[in-house]
Scaffold this active site. Sequence first.
Site, PDB file in Angstrom:
ATOM      1  N   LYS A  30       0.837  -1.202   0.000  1.00 49.33           N
ATOM      2  CA  LYS A  30       0.000   0.000   0.000  1.00 49.33           C
ATOM      3  C   LYS A  30       0.872   1.253   0.000  1.00 49.33           C
ATOM      4  O   LYS A  30       0.539   2.257  -0.648  1.00 49.33           O
ATOM      5  CB  LYS A  30      -0.924   0.004   1.212  1.00 49.33           C
ATOM      6  CG  LYS A  30      -1.833   1.239   1.296  1.00 49.33           C
ATOM      7  CD  LYS A  30      -2.714   1.175   2.525  1.00 49.33           C
ATOM      8  CE  LYS A  30      -3.608   2.403   2.616  1.00 49.33           C
ATOM      9  NZ  LYS A  30      -2.821   3.654   2.773  1.00 49.33           N
ATOM     10  N   ARG A  31       1.980   1.196   0.692  1.00 52.01           N
ATOM     11  CA  ARG A  31       2.884   2.349   0.758  1.00 52.01           C
ATOM     12  C   ARG A  31       3.392   2.723  -0.633  1.00 52.01           C
ATOM     13  O   ARG A  31       3.534   3.903  -0.959  1.00 52.01           O
ATOM     14  CB  ARG A  31       4.054   2.038   1.692  1.00 52.01           C
ATOM     15  CG  ARG A  31       5.025   3.195   1.860  1.00 52.01           C
ATOM     16  CD  ARG A  31       6.120   2.829   2.865  1.00 52.01           C
ATOM     17  NE  ARG A  31       5.565   2.548   4.183  1.00 52.01           N
ATOM     18  CZ  ARG A  31       6.297   2.133   5.222  1.00 52.01           C
ATOM     19  NH1 ARG A  31       7.601   1.961   5.071  1.00 52.01           N
ATOM     20  NH2 ARG A  31       5.728   1.899   6.383  1.00 52.01           N
TER      21      ARG A  31
END
Length: 530
Positions: A289-290
């Site tokens: 997600k980062r």
Amino acid sequence: MLLNMLIPIDNLSLHNKTIDNMTQVRVRFAPSPTGPLHIGGVRTALFNYLFAKKHQGTFILRIEDTDQARYVANAEQYIIDALNWCNIPFDEGPGKNEKFGPYRQSERKHIYKQYAETLIEKGKAYYAFDTNEELDFHRIDHEEKGKTFIYNWHNRAKLTNSISLSKEEVAKRLEKGEKFVVRFKMHEPLIEETEATIETVDMIRGDVSFRKDILDDKILFKSDGMPTYHLANIVDDHLMEITHVIRGEEWLPSIPLHMALYEAFGWKAPEFAHLPLILKPIGKGKLSKRDGDKLGFPVFPLAYKNEETGEISRGYREDGYFADAFINMLALLGWNPGTEQEIFTLSALCEAFTIERVSKSGAKFSPEKTNWFNQQYMLLKSDEELAALYMPILAEKGIKKDLKFVTKVVSLIKERTTFVNDFWELSSFFFESPAEYDEKAVKKQWKEDTVELMQELIFVLETVEDFNSLNSETAVKEWISAKEIGFGKVMQPFRLSLVGELKGPHLFDIAEMIGKQETIHRIKKAIATL
């Protein structure tokens, strides 16, 4: 309390199935409801779905919610909604064709308890009463000696468990309600060779083998009544008659335990296929997600709101991607058809998909390629279908136009777009007069004699009776030729008047769409403004 009120294992289990050409293929997608579904999980579901449909089999959804500490209430519905949006719905699962239900592991606790006790009775597992403090002591002691503490065959007889304790002491501890776990007896040196191995064939990776003597005795069951993933996974796959387990490569290290459990129960194991990771676009490692947050793309199929923090994560659906484009992109992350073909309908994917063409190595995710797929699907969709998607956007802006008009607009702009959400930026001038004009374009194209030329242009346009694109273009070009001036001196200010910028489709198509009256009105407005 003793785990001894059991149904015999032969009656509990379903009869073993030989996986051959006559056996119906049954695959499962078994996510944990701990948050939104990552696109890596969606790809795992997709490959299971494609494999099932390729072989006229069954695609099953099982919710593996044994980790109650990480359970998220809305995650299960998110998973189901995501599969439905991707057009890969499950055939069996919670609330649907529950032939082997229940399909939530939290509702199957009584089943796992019985199988844990069966392994104990067969001498394949044992009770372990070691406290956290005792285990921490052994870990620290080993670290100080430069070693790693592993709970297995070489020390289990020296630790606090039903192997080292007498039957009376074990019964006493259980009767008192003392906390325990059930551990699997991975290796038995008195029965097996010291370097005994577990071998199997992975459908993607080929032959794989593991030495049993260096593996630990994994926990299968806890005194709180919940199994660990390993026991629940094996029991459920057997009882639900799963023929092929297609899952991520992060589970490859679990193969020796799972194969040993099948052997301990006397069951035939399904065939295994471990999929490669989806890798980040830049650098090394698994897509996270980062990475999406940093580089500006979603990693979840649907937008997701964290109920605790209020944080909203982007989703492919909400970002304007077509589900079929998203699925087509995912299918080619780690699989290839063996040809140059890139665009596949879902039915074509089902027909073409084979596990043998799944790569062993990780597949690098590309946001640019993902956008390319969406653009290709944009071009494949009918103007009417795209117009129907555009209509709600126009309605939000208070614009009312019939579907026929909007369809014509879409036909003129869709080749220059990637998302339906782009339509307004590229077509707003079809629906409203420009409120401002591009300063650089005005400075470059609006000259001293432009006002006079635009006034003459108005006169020319007024003389066109059947005001369509061809007729108005013919009249204007004849006038320009007769004046012996460059086309740019007229056409660029003309476009600025209608659009406000030097962009857009064929100029006379725009004029036809907005009509003679509006075309002349916009030219007059530009004359008065610029």
